[in-house]
Design a protein around this motif. Sequence first.
Motif, PDB file in Angstrom:
ATOM      1  N   LYS A  88      14.395  12.173 -27.399  1.00  0.00           N
ATOM      2  CA  LYS A  88      13.995  13.412 -26.743  1.00  0.00           C
ATOM      3  C   LYS A  88      15.209  14.322 -26.605  1.00  0.00           C
ATOM      4  O   LYS A  88      16.345  13.850 -26.603  1.00  0.00           O
ATOM      5  CB  LYS A  88      13.398  13.129 -25.357  1.00  0.00           C
ATOM      6  N   SER A  90      16.180  15.622 -24.008  1.00  0.00           N
ATOM      7  CA  SER A  90      16.832  15.319 -22.739  1.00  0.00           C
ATOM      8  C   SER A  90      17.608  14.006 -22.750  1.00  0.00           C
ATOM      9  O   SER A  90      18.330  13.703 -21.794  1.00  0.00           O
ATOM     10  CB  SER A  90      15.791  15.286 -21.612  1.00  0.00           C
ATOM     11  N   ASP A  91      17.470  13.224 -23.806  1.00  0.00           N
ATOM     12  CA  ASP A  91      18.215  11.962 -23.897  1.00  0.00           C
ATOM     13  C   ASP A  91      19.712  12.249 -23.963  1.00  0.00           C
ATOM     14  O   ASP A  91      20.143  13.216 -24.579  1.00  0.00           O
ATOM     15  CB  ASP A  91      17.807  11.179 -25.146  1.00  0.00           C
ATOM     16  N   THR A  92      20.482  11.380 -23.335  1.00  0.00           N
ATOM     17  CA  THR A  92      21.940  11.562 -23.347  1.00  0.00           C
ATOM     18  C   THR A  92      22.581  10.737 -24.454  1.00  0.00           C
ATOM     19  O   THR A  92      22.013   9.755 -24.938  1.00  0.00           O
ATOM     20  CB  THR A  92      22.555  11.145 -22.008  1.00  0.00           C
ATOM     21  N   SER A  95      22.817   7.072 -24.098  1.00  0.00           N
ATOM     22  CA  SER A  95      21.608   6.266 -24.287  1.00  0.00           C
ATOM     23  C   SER A  95      21.599   5.571 -25.636  1.00  0.00           C
ATOM     24  O   SER A  95      20.855   4.603 -25.834  1.00  0.00           O
ATOM     25  CB  SER A  95      20.361   7.153 -24.171  1.00  0.00           C
ATOM     26  N   PRO A 110      27.544  12.417 -20.643  1.00  0.00           N
ATOM     27  CA  PRO A 110      26.278  12.995 -20.178  1.00  0.00           C
ATOM     28  C   PRO A 110      25.666  14.024 -21.124  1.00  0.00           C
ATOM     29  O   PRO A 110      24.613  14.600 -20.823  1.00  0.00           O
ATOM     30  CB  PRO A 110      26.681  13.666 -18.860  1.00  0.00           C
ATOM     31  N   THR A 112      23.480  15.888 -23.634  1.00  0.00           N
ATOM     32  CA  THR A 112      22.123  15.631 -24.107  1.00  0.00           C
ATOM     33  C   THR A 112      21.976  16.027 -25.571  1.00  0.00           C
ATOM     34  O   THR A 112      22.761  16.815 -26.110  1.00  0.00           O
ATOM     35  CB  THR A 112      21.098  16.423 -23.286  1.00  0.00           C
ATOM     36  N   ILE A 113      20.939  15.491 -26.203  1.00  0.00           N
ATOM     37  CA  ILE A 113      20.653  15.839 -27.598  1.00  0.00           C
ATOM     38  C   ILE A 113      20.439  17.341 -27.727  1.00  0.00           C
ATOM     39  O   ILE A 113      20.935  17.978 -28.663  1.00  0.00           O
ATOM     40  CB  ILE A 113      19.408  15.077 -28.094  1.00  0.00           C
ATOM     41  N   ARG A 115      21.650  19.802 -25.856  1.00  0.00           N
ATOM     42  CA  ARG A 115      22.894  20.564 -25.733  1.00  0.00           C
ATOM     43  C   ARG A 115      23.824  20.335 -26.914  1.00  0.00           C
ATOM     44  O   ARG A 115      24.566  21.244 -27.306  1.00  0.00           O
ATOM     45  CB  ARG A 115      23.589  20.218 -24.418  1.00  0.00           C
ATOM     46  N   ALA A 121      27.178  21.530 -24.983  1.00  0.00           N
ATOM     47  CA  ALA A 121      27.444  20.277 -24.286  1.00  0.00           C
ATOM     48  C   ALA A 121      28.773  20.290 -23.542  1.00  0.00           C
ATOM     49  O   ALA A 121      29.035  19.401 -22.732  1.00  0.00           O
ATOM     50  CB  ALA A 121      27.413  19.104 -25.269  1.00  0.00           C
TER      51      ALA A 121
END
Length: 393
Positions: A88, A90-92, A95, A110, A112-113, A115, A121
Amino acid sequence: MSISTSFSRSNIIAQLQALLYSSVAAGVPAISASIRTSTQTLWSSTAGFSDLSNQKPINSKHIFGIGSITKLFIAVVILQLIEEDKLKLSDTLSSFLVQEVFHDIGNAEPATIGRLLSHSAGVESWEDDPKWIVEGRGKDLDPDRIWRKLDTLEYIRHPSSLTPGVFSYANTNFTFLGLVIEKITGKTAESEIRRRILAPLGMKDTYLEGFEEGVGKEKVPRRYHFATKDFIKAAGICPKFPEVEWNGTNLIDATGSNTSVEWVAGGMLSSPSDLMNFAIAIRNGNLLNPSSMKILQDWNPAGNAEIGHGLFRFKSPLGYGSWLGHNGSVLGFTGSLFWAEEGDCVVSVLANVGTMHAGEVPSSAAHVAINTEFLDLAKKLAGFVEGDKSSNT
């Protein structure tokens, strides 16, 4: 689109060719360009030389480094993985990647995909690190070295001066995204690009140099780079690169080097015709579903342009409308790939000269595409096709 009676197809084509010749006269060794619609190539031509030492002419079969246009391929693969519910926005990063990969890189854990795709990012770019500039493009470069995928990350293991959520272009973002693709799929990022994009679209002249077998060195012209005072100050000149003067411009001949250091952030080689097929497939929604296309074009400010998730939109500074796509510049090459936001017109311009760290230069692929009448002429040429269609209905 209406066409002024003062323009004819032959007149427009002559002006386009003149722009290529002017770029060569300004100091670009060779340039190759193409204009297409969804259904046909409207114009494709070249100017200059693939090898300045013997003035061997460039031709339409030559391929070029495309630099950061490579990022569009990664963006497509990431969005396809989102469609497959494998990640997603929002996944970092943490993860998917182990801490040994991103440790001590400011704002990486932190990130995210989403950003990473939109360059917001807050991660610094290894391409901007002074030590990397010297070792990756300058006096301490080893032209024979094939860089490993994690090598560039070693240059930025320190706190970041950037603010997450604010646009700041960074190659590091796409290095990380390439690693995420490999973690999720269990395959190399280059093989996923090939399976998902290159093979289905028949892009036989496109590959990631240093990580895939190429199409033959005879198809790659010699690669040159502007040896300006800025470049010499920032990078220095690799002692294995001879200096060349061309049309009053100082260049270095960086032939023998490779783009492996860029990997998925900018290491791909391709041709204008292959890039046209790719751009049309993106624009027409043949690679992504409608929800992914919305993500791709979720625009936010990015300096003098706007950025979605891996795709830029800019308004022509000369008033020739809005265009979507990407520029690219690496050691030895520059490129531009754009399509008109309104109408059916796609353009690609590639040149065997690099501009990175060189400051102001007399010309480049991006200069021809953006800072001349090229886009206006391209739209006028496409307008003839639209006129032909309307006359048959």
